[in-house]
Design an enzyme around this catalytic site. Structure first.
Site, PDB file in Angstrom:
ATOM      1  N   GLN A  77     104.851 -13.570  -3.131  1.00 43.77           N
ATOM      2  CA  GLN A  77     105.160 -14.319  -4.256  1.00 43.77           C
ATOM      3  C   GLN A  77     104.330 -14.916  -4.775  1.00 43.77           C
ATOM      4  OE1 GLN A  77     108.127 -13.672  -6.169  1.00 43.77           O
ATOM      5  NE2 GLN A  77     107.553 -15.103  -7.756  1.00 43.77           N
ATOM      6  N   ILE A  78     103.254 -14.125  -5.668  1.00 43.10           N
ATOM      7  CA  ILE A  78     101.959 -14.746  -5.954  1.00 43.10           C
ATOM      8  C   ILE A  78     102.096 -15.865  -7.089  1.00 43.10           C
ATOM      9  CG2 ILE A  78     101.317 -12.999  -7.631  1.00 43.10           C
ATOM     10  CD1 ILE A  78      98.534 -12.791  -6.714  1.00 43.10           C
ATOM     11  N   ASP A  79     103.130 -15.849  -7.784  1.00 47.44           N
ATOM     12  CA  ASP A  79     103.187 -16.912  -8.954  1.00 47.44           C
ATOM     13  C   ASP A  79     103.426 -18.272  -8.326  1.00 47.44           C
ATOM     14  OD1 ASP A  79     102.777 -15.178 -10.954  1.00 47.44           O
ATOM     15  OD2 ASP A  79     104.950 -14.810 -11.416  1.00 47.44           O
TER      16      ASP A  79
END
Length: 79
Positions: A77-79
């Site tokens: 989950q890069i956000d």
């Protein structure tokens, strides 16, 4: 290699030959291609509801199980 968003992969997958699909499934079974997270899209936690997050995760995980017989072991989950 990893693939995160199932929606983009499913579009690509739907246009592949049986031979290509077989090769991809081999890469997955060998651990050389891994699906992480498993959501239909990578949601943005700041502008969504818990229902939307759960629904898109369910959709992506169901697609992976039905089409490829896999369930992600890791998340991204890069956000």
């Amino acid at each position: 290699f990893i693939q995160v968003e199932v929606s983009f992969f499913s579009l690509w997958w739907s246009n592949q030959t049986a031979d290509t699909r077989s090769k991809v499934l081999s890469l997955v079974s060998e651990g050389r291609l891994e699906f992480v997270g498993g959501g239909w899209v990578m949601h943005d936690e700041m502008v969504t509801t818990i229902d939307a997050m759960a629904n898109q995760m369910t959709l992506g995980l169901q697609w992976l199980k039905q089409e490829l017989g896999v369930r992600p072991r890791h998340a991204w989950q890069i956000d």
